[in-house]
Design an enzyme around this catalytic site. Structure first.
Site, PDB file in Angstrom:
ATOM      1  N   GLU A 128       0.848  -1.188   0.000  1.00  0.00           N
ATOM      2  CA  GLU A 128       0.000   0.000   0.000  1.00  0.00           C
ATOM      3  C   GLU A 128       0.890   1.246   0.000  1.00  0.00           C
ATOM      4  O   GLU A 128       1.836   1.317   0.790  1.00  0.00           O
ATOM      5  CB  GLU A 128      -0.917   0.027   1.218  1.00  0.00           C
ATOM      6  N   GLY A 267       2.816   2.044  10.710  1.00  0.00           N
ATOM      7  CA  GLY A 267       2.594   1.377  11.984  1.00  0.00           C
ATOM      8  C   GLY A 267       2.262  -0.080  11.775  1.00  0.00           C
ATOM      9  O   GLY A 267       2.738  -0.957  12.503  1.00  0.00           O
ATOM     10  N   ALA A 268       1.422  -0.345  10.778  1.00  0.00           N
ATOM     11  CA  ALA A 268       1.027  -1.718  10.469  1.00  0.00           C
ATOM     12  C   ALA A 268       0.283  -1.707   9.148  1.00  0.00           C
ATOM     13  O   ALA A 268      -0.073  -0.656   8.625  1.00  0.00           O
ATOM     14  CB  ALA A 268       0.154  -2.297  11.581  1.00  0.00           C
ATOM     15  N   GLU A 270      -2.841  -3.946   6.896  1.00  0.00           N
ATOM     16  CA  GLU A 270      -3.958  -4.881   7.074  1.00  0.00           C
ATOM     17  C   GLU A 270      -4.056  -5.958   6.009  1.00  0.00           C
ATOM     18  O   GLU A 270      -5.139  -6.518   5.792  1.00  0.00           O
ATOM     19  CB  GLU A 270      -5.270  -4.091   7.107  1.00  0.00           C
ATOM     20  N   ASN A 271      -2.973  -6.308   5.336  1.00  0.00           N
ATOM     21  CA  ASN A 271      -3.024  -7.317   4.278  1.00  0.00           C
ATOM     22  C   ASN A 271      -3.933  -8.477   4.675  1.00  0.00           C
ATOM     23  O   ASN A 271      -3.868  -8.983   5.786  1.00  0.00           O
ATOM     24  CB  ASN A 271      -1.627  -7.888   4.013  1.00  0.00           C
ATOM     25  N   HIS A 303      -7.186  -1.906  15.024  1.00  0.00           N
ATOM     26  CA  HIS A 303      -7.324  -1.182  13.757  1.00  0.00           C
ATOM     27  C   HIS A 303      -7.144  -2.116  12.563  1.00  0.00           C
ATOM     28  O   HIS A 303      -7.989  -2.161  11.658  1.00  0.00           O
ATOM     29  CB  HIS A 303      -6.292  -0.059  13.707  1.00  0.00           C
ATOM     30  N   GLU A 304      -6.050  -2.871  12.575  1.00  0.00           N
ATOM     31  CA  GLU A 304      -5.778  -3.731  11.411  1.00  0.00           C
ATOM     32  C   GLU A 304      -6.776  -4.875  11.313  1.00  0.00           C
ATOM     33  O   GLU A 304      -7.166  -5.273  10.209  1.00  0.00           O
ATOM     34  CB  GLU A 304      -4.344  -4.261  11.470  1.00  0.00           C
ATOM     35  N   HIS A 307     -10.032  -3.665   9.839  1.00  0.00           N
ATOM     36  CA  HIS A 307      -9.911  -3.443   8.388  1.00  0.00           C
ATOM     37  C   HIS A 307     -10.415  -4.638   7.586  1.00  0.00           C
ATOM     38  O   HIS A 307     -10.752  -4.480   6.404  1.00  0.00           O
ATOM     39  CB  HIS A 307      -8.447  -3.201   8.009  1.00  0.00           C
ATOM     40  N   GLU A 326      -9.758   4.149   5.991  1.00  0.00           N
ATOM     41  CA  GLU A 326      -8.918   4.575   7.110  1.00  0.00           C
ATOM     42  C   GLU A 326      -9.684   5.395   8.149  1.00  0.00           C
ATOM     43  O   GLU A 326      -9.517   5.198   9.350  1.00  0.00           O
ATOM     44  CB  GLU A 326      -7.701   5.354   6.602  1.00  0.00           C
TER      45      GLU A 326
END
Length: 1006
Positions: A128, A267-268, A270-271, A303-304, A307, A326
């Site tokens: 991303e 930070g991370a 979300e794949n 958060h991830e 997603h 987001e």
């Protein structure tokens, strides 16, 4: 990404649906440090809804070495494709076909940390927003959703763990190598693709969904860090349960995997089914992470995971819809964290919004939550998109109520599962579920700037009525001089003179409520309250119900009343903050006028009342008695006065420390629960203790302002007792010691280093504390630390642990000499050659240049201009700097284009297919003809003939695809000459040339 001479702008208005879709992607990786071979097999079809379509497939690709292309099993002749620095163009493709592309990439040389890269001995991806094109040629845009399978082949000893999206379906051996195959059963865009390979520690657990499915959970960490993953695993389970309970969303895969890596730009990520995290947001034990780090782990994990539905199962149609995933997911994350912690998390969210997003909204980088254009999409992962976006979704929930909002979410999931959609699609689902017109809410996405609400009130003692008159406005922002009124929910209540909540009869209502949401829709509105027996104090914007600036003439007495009695804990903190900020800003004005600084008895008494406030949540109490930060005060000033802010804040904190020494000491002793009592059986910090830590350590911070040997000894004692046992207490002591010029400071630096120098993650704290220090030698020390043997400039965590706190250090970064500005500009230029995303992030402190005095403005502008003049500046940095200086985007002109015909129209020898390479001599002859003809006709009427077509394309009025790139604009400029040469070139090979206009039109569709 390195830019061409004048970078191009992508516009939302130019979006067109893809001409081709890719339904299936089968990838094979033969991993090698310097030469990883990627073979992609794509199932491609033309978009059946497109009435007119060019039969040229234009794929994105960067920093790739093309080895071969096959279409429907046949190796393509080199005359069938064109390779540019950003694209692969395949001509004359059928309506439906299979495409196999083999490329070679160099992961070890990839310091951008985008695409596939190697660091710390492991392979990692970050796709991303546009990183997949650095792995293989592809339609790298979010509205291309396909099913993926991945086969990874690697040395088993070096890379025993091979991971990708989805579920494991097969594995095997090939000599000393092993292979593994993953299949993701759900369609996804390329930005959600992930691959990780290496030697990791990992922990495994499972989660049983409400429907009874057993999901295997795995968290991987670099070798030696597996014992720090337990908290993250518990956070993942909490997230899964919360999403089931609050949104009815279950995990949809058999396996859910998380990998923590040291070198990561974000930070991370979300794949789908394989989240990749910056290790900072996974690894946590009491001895290595603070209480706030623990909460950050929970927030980021949540958060991830959230997603999966708001971002993965339903994704963005294009990058202008970024806040659809987001902003919405940030709102869900914030709701989750507040549910599992306290209102203090809401306070921290609003603090970030006010002190970062509001400033962004007021500066040259101001943009709507849904921007209308960008040069480099990486620059739009901003606090506006994330934090202000989250507030918009929160406002929708506040306006509709939780039940109707949930109904709208359910409809959104049902209607758009598996689709790439828009913000308008989301709002339409909410409208259909609630049967309300929400069109005015869309303005929040389209208008930049922070709205202001001005409130006046009137009390009629005779009629016992109270009236609120509320006016809304929004200042002009770049490109948006005029603003329309917004839908603004104002949650409010009224308090009597004793602080008791008053029943609300609003606008003639017969039934009373204790709290009301007033929905503003017009520029000016009035709200009337009946049966009010005495003049009330309004509690406005409770829980920060809208991202606006509130102007109401609160007296000091009003603020004191709200801080002591308001039933809304957010507003209690907010009232205390406003009271203290108001007093400090008045002292700053005195300082500027060279008056003697004095603290009134009223302020001392009020602060004392804050200390004695009865609030069960000690996190909130600790926030109420902490002073506004230097940055916070700076953000409330029209012109930032660095010296005045620092002098006044130091004076007030020292005076309070002296005045309340015994109180601070008593509170410190009360909450000084050292080490072992704070651990649970699992080794995690008990969440109920974090408030006690906060209270104890804010008291220690005040006491250290006394510069007393006994207090320094107390602080050093805390430092030594907590070193290697409790990082929260250890960093609290370490940070305040860094501000002193003492032997204890030197001893603490040495002690921390000796304990943790072997641990790169923990060493970030060591760099951060020194960068934030108010000691006189700060700047020279920061320069030395940049060269320290344990500092790695290529690691984003290291870079920002040092430079981030330093740029927020007003006296050091904003030194009147400008040496801090020169240092940062030099660092930006250096980083731009290593990691352009990190370099662009470093520009942010310069974007606020207009808010400082004239001397500092000139110094910062000089450095911005110096950066802009650098040759080969990346598009990331160029966009940030040019917008900061308010330089309009420049369109590519004919004179700016270099002669790329010879290199672009003919593939390099290494890119020519095996079949074509057999005819080296013939190919060379064709190349000579093409090059000669290109030069011969470069100034002929053929170029003029195509000029009008290019003029339209240049202004993007008829460019149907927003991913049009500068190199191909260059091709269109010299298109006549180049394509004439190309036609002769094809005739010489016995091929029939395509009409020049036809090929040129295909270039325009990039």
């Amino acid at each position: 990404m390195q830019r061409t001479e004048t970078p191009e702008t992508t516009y939302l208005r130019d979006y067109k649906t893809p001409e081709y879709f890719i339904d299936k992607v089968d990838l094979q990786f033969e991993l090698d440090d310097k030469a990883t071979v990627v073979t992609s097999h794509l199932e491609v079809r033309a978009n059946p809804e497109m009435k007119e379509i060019e039969n040229n497939l234009i794929l994105h690709g960067q920093d790739l070495k093309l080895e071969s292309i096959s279409l429907d099993g046949k190796v393509l002749d080199w005359t069938r494709y064109i390779v540019t620095d950003k694209n692969l163009i395949i001509t004359n493709v059928p309506e439906k076909f299979s495409l196999e592309i083999k490329t070679t990439i160099n992961p070890e040389a990839n310091t951008l940390l985008q695409g596939l890269y190697k660091s710390q001995g492991n392979f990692t991806t970050q796709c991303e927003a546009e990183g997949f094109r650095r792995i293989t040629y592809f339609l790298d845009r979010p509205d291309i959703m396909a099913k993926y399978t991945t086969t990874i082949i690697a040395d088993q000893k070096k890379y025993p763990i091979l991971l990708s999206n989805g579920n494991l379906i097969d594995k095997g051996q090939i000599g000393e190598k092993h292979w593994i195959k993953w299949e993701d059963p759900f369609k996804k865009p390329s930005y959600l693709y992930a691959l990780v390979a290496g030697d990791f520690d990992y922990i495994e657990d499972f989660y049983l969904t409400k429907s009874g499915r057993r999901i295997t959970l795995q968290i991987y960490a670099e070798k030696g860090y597996g014992d720090r993953c337990a908290h993250a695993m518990q956070a993942l389970k909490k997230s899964m349960k919360w999403d089931e309970d609050n949104y009815g969303r279950e995990c949809d895969l058999d396996m859910y995997k998380i990998v923590a890596v040291s070198d990561f730009n974000a930070g991370a990520m979300e794949n789908k089914g394989l989240n990749i995290f910056n290790a900072k947001y996974i690894l946590a034990t009491p001895e290595t992470a603070t209480d706030s780090d623990y909460l950050e782990v929970e927030a980021t994990i949540g958060h991830e995971y959230f997603h999966n539905w708001t971002g993965n199962r339903i994704t963005c149609r294009d990058w202008f819809q970024l806040s659809l995933k987001e902003g919405l997911t940030t709102f869900r994350e914030q709701s989750f964290v507040e549910d599992i912690s306290s209102v203090a998390s809401r306070i921290n969210d609003v603090f970030t919004l006010r002190n970062r997003q509001f400033i962004e909204d007021a500066g040259p980088l101001s943009h709507p939550v849904q921007p209308q254009s960008y040069i480099e999409i990486d620059n739009f992962y901003t606090t506006t998109v994330y934090k202000k976006g989250a507030e918009i979704y929160r406002m929708l929930q506040t306006t509709l109520g939780k039940d109707l909002f949930r109904k709208g979410m359910d409809l959104y999931f049902e209607r758009h599962d598996g689709q790439a959609v828009t913000i308008e699609d989301f709002v339409k689902a909410m409208e259909d579920a609630s049967k309300l017109d929400l069109s005015q809410f869309l303005l929040w996405f389209h208008q930049a700037g922070t709205p202001v609400i001005d409130v006046e009130d009137e009390y009629n003692e005779e009629k016992q009525t109270y009236t609120l008159k509320i006016k809304q406005s929004c200042p002009p922002t770049p490109g948006q001089p005029d603003k329309k009124p917004l839908a603004i929910p104002v949650r409010m209540g009224l308090l009597d003179e004793k602080g008791t909540s008053i029943p609300l009869f609003v606008n003639g209502s017969k039934s009373a409520v204790s709290e009301k949401v007033l929905l503003l829709k017009q520029p000016i509105e009035e709200f009337h309250f009946d049966h009010i027996t005495s003049k009330p104090t309004p509690s406005l914007l409770r829980h920060f119900s809208a991202p606006v600036k509130l102007n109401y003439a609160y007296s000091d007495k009003d603020l004191q009343l709200l801080a002591k009695h308001d039933s809304d804990l957010f507003n209690r903190w907010d009232a205390s903050r406003k009271y203290v900020s108001k007093f400090l800003l008045a002292l700053i004005a005195d300082y500027q006028q060279k008056k003697v600084l004095n603290i009134s008895k009223e302020f001392i008494d009020t602060f004392h009342s804050f200390l004695n406030t009865k609030i069960d949540d000690l996190e909130i109490l600790s926030l109420m008695i902490s002073l506004p930060t230097e940055t916070e005060l700076a953000n409330q000033m029209t012109v930032v006065d660095v010296d005045a802010i620092c002098a006044v804040r130091k004076f007030v904190s020292s005076t309070l420390a002296q005045e309340f020494r015994s109180v601070f000491h008593a509170l410190y002793d009360e909450y000084n629960l050292i080490n072992t009592t704070e651990k649970s059986s699992s080794g995690q910090v008990q969440s109920k203790e974090s408030g006690k830590h906060s209270m104890k350590n804010i008291c220690l911070d005040y006491l250290m302002k006394l510069d007393d040997p006994d207090i320094r000894n107390l602080t050093m004692q805390q430092f030594m007792q907590s070193l290697g046992v409790n990082m929260t207490d250890n960093m609290a002591a370490f940070n305040v010691l860094m501000d002193s010029e003492s032997k204890e400071r030197t001893d603490a630096l040495e002690g921390f280093y000796n304990k943790w120098h072997h641990d790169p993650q923990v060493m970030d704290f060591w760099f951060e504390a020194q960068a934030a220090s108010r000691a006189p030698d700060n700047f020279s020390n920061v320069k030395k630390l940049l060269e320290h043997k344990d500092f790695d400039i290529k690691n984003p965590n290291k870079l920002f642990s040092l430079i981030g706190p330093w740029t927020r250090n007003l006296t050091s970064f904003h030194a009147a000499s400008g040496e801090g500005y020169r240092f940062l500009a030099d660092l930006i230029l250096k980083m731009d050659t290593i990691n352009s995303k990190s370099a662009a992030d470093l520009v942010v402190p310069f974007t606020k240049w207009k808010r400082y005095d004239e001397g500092r403005q000139k110094l910062m502008c000089a450095e911005l201009h110096r950066i802009l003049q650098q040759k080969g500046l990346s598009t990331n940095v160029y966009e940030m700097v040019s917008k900061s200086l308010e330089i309009p985007t420049v369109k590519l002109e004919k004179s700016d284009v270099k002669d790329i015909v010879a290199t672009e129209m003919k593939p390099a020898p290494s890119e020519i297919s095996a079949d074509a390479a057999k005819e080296d001599g013939k190919a060379e002859q064709k190349s000579d003809i093409a090059a000669t003809m290109a030069k011969a006709i470069s100034a002929t009427s053929l170029v003029e003939k195509e000029k009008s077509a290019f003029a339209k394309t240049k202004h993007q009025k008829d460019a149907p695809n927003p991913y049009l790139k500068p190199t191909l604009y260059g091709l269109s400029i010299v298109g006549g000459a180049a394509l004439a040469a190309y036609s002769i070139f094809r005739l010489a090979s016995g091929s029939t040339p395509k009409p020049v206009g036809s090929v040129l039109r295909s270039f325009k569709k990039m």
